[in-house]
Design a protein around this motif. Sequence first.
Motif, PDB file in Angstrom:
ATOM      1  N   SER A  39     -29.201   2.126 -11.585  1.00 11.32           N
ATOM      2  CA  SER A  39     -28.649   0.803 -11.881  1.00 11.32           C
ATOM      3  C   SER A  39     -29.609  -0.258 -11.335  1.00 11.32           C
ATOM      4  O   SER A  39     -30.397   0.015 -10.420  1.00 11.32           O
ATOM      5  CB  SER A  39     -27.270   0.666 -11.246  1.00 11.32           C
ATOM      6  OG  SER A  39     -27.379   0.777  -9.848  1.00 11.32           O
ATOM      7  N   PRO A  40     -29.567  -1.424 -11.886  1.00  9.68           N
ATOM      8  CA  PRO A  40     -30.471  -2.461 -11.388  1.00  9.68           C
ATOM      9  C   PRO A  40     -30.180  -2.764  -9.921  1.00  9.68           C
ATOM     10  O   PRO A  40     -29.036  -2.643  -9.470  1.00  9.68           O
ATOM     11  CB  PRO A  40     -30.168  -3.672 -12.271  1.00  9.68           C
ATOM     12  CG  PRO A  40     -28.849  -3.390 -12.888  1.00  9.68           C
ATOM     13  CD  PRO A  40     -28.701  -1.906 -12.927  1.00  9.68           C
ATOM     14  N   PRO A  41     -31.196  -3.150  -9.182  1.00  8.80           N
ATOM     15  CA  PRO A  41     -30.965  -3.400  -7.749  1.00  8.80           C
ATOM     16  C   PRO A  41     -30.035  -4.589  -7.552  1.00  8.80           C
ATOM     17  O   PRO A  41     -30.092  -5.559  -8.281  1.00  8.80           O
ATOM     18  CB  PRO A  41     -32.367  -3.702  -7.211  1.00  8.80           C
ATOM     19  CG  PRO A  41     -33.159  -4.112  -8.395  1.00  8.80           C
ATOM     20  CD  PRO A  41     -32.574  -3.400  -9.564  1.00  8.80           C
ATOM     21  N   ARG A  42     -29.189  -4.441  -6.568  1.00 16.00           N
ATOM     22  CA  ARG A  42     -28.243  -5.514  -6.264  1.00 16.00           C
ATOM     23  C   ARG A  42     -28.923  -6.593  -5.447  1.00 16.00           C
ATOM     24  O   ARG A  42     -29.876  -6.338  -4.736  1.00 16.00           O
ATOM     25  CB  ARG A  42     -27.062  -4.965  -5.474  1.00 16.00           C
ATOM     26  CG  ARG A  42     -26.168  -4.104  -6.309  1.00 16.00           C
ATOM     27  CD  ARG A  42     -24.949  -3.738  -5.523  1.00 16.00           C
ATOM     28  NE  ARG A  42     -23.868  -3.518  -6.458  1.00 16.00           N
ATOM     29  CZ  ARG A  42     -22.629  -3.772  -6.198  1.00 16.00           C
ATOM     30  NH1 ARG A  42     -22.290  -4.251  -5.030  1.00 16.00           N
ATOM     31  NH2 ARG A  42     -21.701  -3.546  -7.089  1.00 16.00           N
ATOM     32  N   SER A  43     -28.400  -7.796  -5.606  1.00 19.43           N
ATOM     33  CA  SER A  43     -28.966  -8.884  -4.810  1.00 19.43           C
ATOM     34  C   SER A  43     -28.569  -8.670  -3.357  1.00 19.43           C
ATOM     35  O   SER A  43     -27.494  -8.147  -3.069  1.00 19.43           O
ATOM     36  CB  SER A  43     -28.463 -10.230  -5.322  1.00 19.43           C
ATOM     37  OG  SER A  43     -27.067 -10.310  -5.153  1.00 19.43           O
ATOM     38  N   PRO A  44     -29.433  -9.086  -2.455  1.00 15.51           N
ATOM     39  CA  PRO A  44     -29.137  -8.832  -1.045  1.00 15.51           C
ATOM     40  C   PRO A  44     -27.945  -9.622  -0.530  1.00 15.51           C
ATOM     41  O   PRO A  44     -27.346  -9.257   0.465  1.00 15.51           O
ATOM     42  CB  PRO A  44     -30.419  -9.241  -0.328  1.00 15.51           C
ATOM     43  CG  PRO A  44     -31.125 -10.149  -1.266  1.00 15.51           C
ATOM     44  CD  PRO A  44     -30.703  -9.743  -2.648  1.00 15.51           C
TER      45      PRO A  44
END
Length: 146
Positions: A39-44
């Motif tokens: 899955s696309p990386p989540r925002s921090p």
Amino acid sequence: MSTVSATDMQVKQLDKSGKAFEVVIKPPSKDPSEVKLSSPPRSPTCLDAKTIQEKLEKAEERRKSMEAETLKKLAKEREHQTEVLSKAAEVEAAFAKKAQEELKKKQELYEQNQQAQRQAKIERLKEMEKHAQEVRRNKKEFATSG
């Protein structure tokens, strides 16, 4: 349909003219079912109530800032319009005053010319009357002497 990368194929030249090639695609190294899709990386930043509220407040500040800037621009435009209108009114008033003065001068000149013409007519009539009296006198003297 699967995509093929440059490392998954091999190119062989068939003739020396460079017009014929053979492209051999290598078999996949892994079973396609084993490839895991990530899955696309989540925002921090985590979207909790506090960060949402902060973002809303910042958005409200930006909106108010833009609104204030728009109001400033409108006020500046209004000020410019009033300056232009007042300048136009001044120019119009000056033009009207100048036109009125010119009209007054023309009227005075016309009246002076009319007065001069009347005086000239009166003088001519007096001269004619003198001449007529002289002619009558001469006629009377001629009639008595002759």
